[in-house]
Design an enzyme around this catalytic site. Structure first.
Site, PDB file in Angstrom:
ATOM      1  N   ASP A  77      50.095  33.082  43.870  1.00 49.48           N
ATOM      2  CA  ASP A  77      50.109  33.794  43.207  1.00 49.48           C
ATOM      3  C   ASP A  77      48.901  35.399  43.699  1.00 49.48           C
ATOM      4  O   ASP A  77      48.426  34.674  44.305  1.00 49.48           O
ATOM      5  CB  ASP A  77      49.608  33.563  41.796  1.00 49.48           C
TER       6      ASP A  77
ATOM      7  N   ASP B 277      45.420  36.710  42.056  1.00 47.68           N
ATOM      8  CA  ASP B 277      44.424  36.515  40.476  1.00 47.68           C
ATOM      9  C   ASP B 277      43.634  37.431  40.661  1.00 47.68           C
ATOM     10  O   ASP B 277      43.285  38.044  41.344  1.00 47.68           O
ATOM     11  CB  ASP B 277      43.656  34.699  40.884  1.00 47.68           C
TER      12      ASP B 277
ATOM     13  N   ASP C  79      48.293  36.836  37.289  1.00 48.26           N
ATOM     14  CA  ASP C  79      47.318  36.262  37.202  1.00 48.26           C
ATOM     15  C   ASP C  79      45.647  37.248  36.268  1.00 48.26           C
ATOM     16  O   ASP C  79      44.835  38.168  37.257  1.00 48.26           O
ATOM     17  CB  ASP C  79      46.443  35.037  36.817  1.00 48.26           C
TER      18      ASP C  79
END
Ligand code: ATP
Ligand code: MN
Ligand code: MN
Length: 389
Positions: A204, A206, A313
């Site tokens: 992902d 962040d 995120d």
């Protein structure tokens, strides 16, 4: 960088936060094996055992050379009997029977596949496994009840399985920056997690967001997600409000990884560049030929599409907690865990992504930079690129 081994004492420090752990190291052939056992212990709800294997692996990542014989392990910390047995077998036979049978086991493979779905944790995966489910396809065929996150997880499964490249992370950084500055000029945005540690790929991207004027950051997340949604850039998002209260969350709170910042777990719709478009269509040709996969694919976005789904995120921190949030969201997960263990066991302090509390002096220690936090903890500063424990 200083060597990890003191040439006089020949002693490797025993907490990962006392050591420098580069991204690339010399012992993947051992650490990959130990991490499979760690992963499997986690799947079996044995956290103690899991951490023991992770600590053992982490020590080997910090070694400045490849392990050639058991002799090389003399005087290294964190290597329990079990880890040593596994290492010995790999050094002698090239592989460990326990590791190989774990890797092949139906339970390990199923839990790995099921927890690979966004929104699915070990507990849920284990329940599904005991009900006979083995893969994301099984979930669809048996019509399992899925929450909103898991639905998105299944829908974008193939895209989310593909590692996110640094180039993609940079494109997303630009988008996030644009969004944040559109709704709050003067806000600061920092890339966190694996990419801040120098990784070339991640699962992902962040980000940590703050504003130098304390208070301006309050309620910022919904504004950001609204902006992104208006631009059609979000496929999924779940925002959680900030619930941190110093009085209640400080020293009394059980030490765990979860922080209470305003945060957003999301899935971005990222327009593919010309090159990745080509590789996308090559991949889809292969995918279509594997029969069992096709059903799920009909659920996925168009094979020839010019975009992909990427997990992102977002975390918003008040300026006064920014240094702690930065330290807490840089990782690695083991490095964070070891920092908190060091603080508690060696310094009688309690560290979180919000604050550092000194139990002996009964006060919160304020910090503007990560360097100050390391100094409070009596630790040498370890830069992000060497926190790959
Ligand atoms: P990857 O490349 O796989 O994403 P990563 O190191 O970036 O690797 P993440 O799972 O994205 O892994 O986590 C990044 C950092 O954020 C970690 O240091 C972790 O401790 C922290 N973190 C993740 N989830 C939470 C959470 N719910 N609460 C507090 N901190 C978290
Ligand atoms: Mn990450
Ligand atoms: Mn993350």
């Amino acid at each position: 960088p200083k060597p990890n081994i003191d040439p006089n004492a020949m002693l490797m420090k025993s907490y990962a936060c006392q050591r420098r752990t580069p991204l690339k190291h010399h012992n993947s052939f051992l650490t990959d094996a130990l991490e499979i056992l760690a992963q499997n212990a986690e799947y079996n709800d044995n956290e103690g055992r899991s951490v023991a294997f992770r600590r053992a692996a982490s020590v080997l990542k910090a070694l400045p050379h490849r392990v050639k014989s058991m002799e090389d392990l003399r005087s290294l910390p964190c290597l329990g009997d079990h880890s040593q047995r596994v290492i010995k077998e790999i050094l002698e036979d090239g592989s460990s029977r326990e590791v190989e049978s774990t890797r092949q086991s139906e339970q390990y493979q199923a839990i790995k596949a099921l927890t690979g779905i966004f929104g699915v944790g070990v507990r849920t995966a284990d329940r599904w496994f005991r009900e006979g489910l083995r893969s994301p396809d099984d979930l669809i065929h048996t019509g399992q009840q899925l929450n909103r996150a898991q639905q998105a997880g299944v829908q974008y499964y193939d895209d989310l399985q593909k590692p996110v490249t640094k180039a993609e992370a940079d494109v997303i950084s630009d988008i996030v920056e644009k969004a944040v500055h559109a709704v709050l000029p003067g806000a600061e945005i920092q890339l966190m997690g694996g990419f801040r540690r120098g990784k070339e790929v991640g699962h992902d991207v962040d980000f940590l967001i703050t504003h130098p004027e304390e208070g301006k950051e309050e309620g910022l997340m919904p504004k950001i997600t609204n902006w992104l949604e208006e631009q059609g850039l979000l496929l999924y998002q779940k925002t959680t409000r900030n619930s941190y209260l110093e009085k209640m969350d400080g020293p009394a709170r059980a030490p765990n990884n979860m922080d209470r910042f305003e945060r957003c777990f999301s899935i971005f719709k990222l327009q593919a560049s010309a090159e990745s478009c080509t590789s996308n269509s090559t991949a889809s040709v292969q995918d279509v030929s594997t029969g069992s996969e096709t059903e799920r694919h009909s659920d996925q976005h168009s094979e020839a599409s010019d975009w992909r789904a990427v997990r992102v995120d977002l975390v918003v921190s008040p300026y006064s907690q920014f240094a702690f949030a930065t330290l807490g969201w840089t990782g690695s997960k083991l490095f964070e865990r070891e920092l908190r263990r060091w603080a508690g066991q060696e310094k009688h302090m309690s560290l979180s992504s919000h604050a550092l509390y000194d139990s002996k002096q009964n006060l919160y220690l304020r910090a503007k930079t990560e360097e100050e936090i390391f100094a409070y903890l009596g630790l040498e500063f370890i830069p992000p690129s060497e926190r790959n424990a």
